[in-house]
Design a protein around this motif. Structure first.
Motif, short mmCIF file in Angstrom:
data_model
loop_
_atom_site.label_atom_id
_atom_site.label_comp_id
_atom_site.label_asym_id
_atom_site.label_seq_id
_atom_site.Cartn_x
_atom_site.Cartn_y
_atom_site.Cartn_z
N HIS A 78 -6.63 5.73 -6.92
CA HIS A 78 -5.95 4.59 -7.54
C HIS A 78 -4.80 4.09 -6.66
O HIS A 78 -4.42 2.93 -6.74
CB HIS A 78 -5.40 4.99 -8.91
N MET A 79 -4.26 4.98 -5.85
CA MET A 79 -3.13 4.64 -4.99
C MET A 79 -3.16 5.53 -3.76
O MET A 79 -3.51 6.71 -3.85
CB MET A 79 -1.82 4.84 -5.75
N THR A 80 -2.79 4.97 -2.62
CA THR A 80 -2.66 5.74 -1.38
C THR A 80 -1.24 5.57 -0.87
O THR A 80 -0.73 4.45 -0.80
CB THR A 80 -3.66 5.25 -0.32
N ILE A 81 -0.63 6.69 -0.53
CA ILE A 81 0.70 6.67 0.08
C ILE A 81 0.55 7.22 1.49
O ILE A 81 0.15 8.37 1.66
CB ILE A 81 1.72 7.50 -0.72
N ASP A 82 0.84 6.39 2.46
CA ASP A 82 0.73 6.80 3.87
C ASP A 82 1.93 7.69 4.20
O ASP A 82 3.07 7.27 4.12
CB ASP A 82 0.71 5.58 4.78
N MET A 83 1.65 8.94 4.57
CA MET A 83 2.72 9.92 4.81
C MET A 83 3.14 10.00 6.27
O MET A 83 4.08 10.71 6.59
CB MET A 83 2.27 11.31 4.34
N GLU A 84 2.47 9.23 7.14
CA GLU A 84 2.86 9.27 8.55
C GLU A 84 4.27 8.72 8.71
O GLU A 84 4.58 7.60 8.27
CB GLU A 84 1.88 8.46 9.40
N VAL A 88 9.01 13.37 2.34
CA VAL A 88 8.46 13.64 1.02
C VAL A 88 9.30 12.94 -0.06
O VAL A 88 8.75 12.36 -1.00
CB VAL A 88 8.39 15.16 0.75
N SER A 89 10.61 12.95 0.09
CA SER A 89 11.47 12.31 -0.91
C SER A 89 11.17 10.82 -1.05
O SER A 89 11.20 10.25 -2.15
CB SER A 89 12.95 12.53 -0.57
N GLU A 90 10.86 10.16 0.06
CA GLU A 90 10.51 8.75 0.01
C GLU A 90 9.18 8.54 -0.70
O GLU A 90 9.01 7.61 -1.50
CB GLU A 90 10.44 8.17 1.43
N ILE A 94 8.35 6.30 -4.12
CA ILE A 94 7.26 5.32 -4.18
C ILE A 94 6.35 5.63 -5.35
O ILE A 94 5.96 4.73 -6.11
CB ILE A 94 6.48 5.30 -2.84
N LEU A 95 6.00 6.89 -5.50
CA LEU A 95 5.12 7.30 -6.59
C LEU A 95 5.77 7.07 -7.95
O LEU A 95 5.13 6.52 -8.85
CB LEU A 95 4.73 8.77 -6.42
N GLN A 96 7.01 7.44 -8.10
CA GLN A 96 7.70 7.22 -9.38
C GLN A 96 7.75 5.74 -9.74
O GLN A 96 7.57 5.38 -10.91
CB GLN A 96 9.11 7.79 -9.33
N ALA A 97 7.99 4.90 -8.78
CA ALA A 97 8.04 3.46 -9.04
C ALA A 97 6.67 2.91 -9.44
O ALA A 97 6.57 1.97 -10.23
CB ALA A 97 8.57 2.73 -7.81
N ALA A 98 5.61 3.50 -8.91
CA ALA A 98 4.26 3.00 -9.16
C ALA A 98 3.62 3.54 -10.43
O ALA A 98 2.70 2.92 -10.97
CB ALA A 98 3.36 3.33 -7.97
N LEU A 99 4.08 4.67 -10.93
CA LEU A 99 3.41 5.29 -12.08
C LEU A 99 3.29 4.38 -13.30
O LEU A 99 2.21 4.32 -13.90
CB LEU A 99 4.11 6.61 -12.45
N PRO A 100 4.33 3.66 -13.70
CA PRO A 100 4.14 2.77 -14.86
C PRO A 100 3.04 1.73 -14.64
O PRO A 100 2.26 1.44 -15.54
CB PRO A 100 5.51 2.11 -15.03
N ARG A 101 2.96 1.18 -13.45
CA ARG A 101 1.93 0.19 -13.12
C ARG A 101 0.54 0.81 -13.16
O ARG A 101 -0.45 0.17 -13.48
CB ARG A 101 2.21 -0.38 -11.72
N LEU A 102 0.47 2.10 -12.85
CA LEU A 102 -0.80 2.81 -12.83
C LEU A 102 -1.17 3.37 -14.20
O LEU A 102 -2.19 4.03 -14.35
CB LEU A 102 -0.75 3.94 -11.80
#
Length: 107
Positions: A78-84, A88-90, A94-102
């Motif tokens: 459902h979502m990809t976060i590029d870790m390159e 981890v904190s960033e 990003i994930l916390q901000a996206a969770l409601p949308r998801l």
């Protein structure tokens, strides 16, 4: 949030069930970065007790078949976060901000 091990989506039907019942997030890393992470873990903890990893793990190319086999599941996340080059904190922000949308609740 549940973190699944790499092999959790491989058995037939697991990917479909995860996609239907949860939010699947792929934390994307280049093959070379995964290789060096695994090598570092092996140096710190000893031989890797993972049945799917080549032993000994001498080159990143040894991971390519395993990496390629998982791309189908990664592509359906459902979502990809590029870790390159990302801390981890960033990624957590990003994930916390996206969770409601998801459709998930941030805790």
């Amino acid at each position: 949030i549940v973190v699944l091990g790499e092999g959790a989506l491989a058995p037939s039907g697991n990917l479909e069930q995860v996609l239907a019942e949860t939010v699947l997030v792929h934390f994307k890393m280049p093959l070379s970065a995964l290789y060096w992470t695994l090598r570092h873990q092996a140096q710190e903890r000893g031989p890797l007790p993972h049945p799917l990893l080549p032993q000994p793990l001498d080159t990143a190319e040894q991971l390519r078949p395993l990496f390629a086999a998982r791309q189908v599941g990664y592509a359906r996340a459902h979502m990809t976060i590029d870790m390159e080059r990302r801390e981890v904190s960033e990624a957590v922000q990003i994930l916390q901000a996206a969770l409601p949308r998801l459709g998930a609740q941030a805790v």
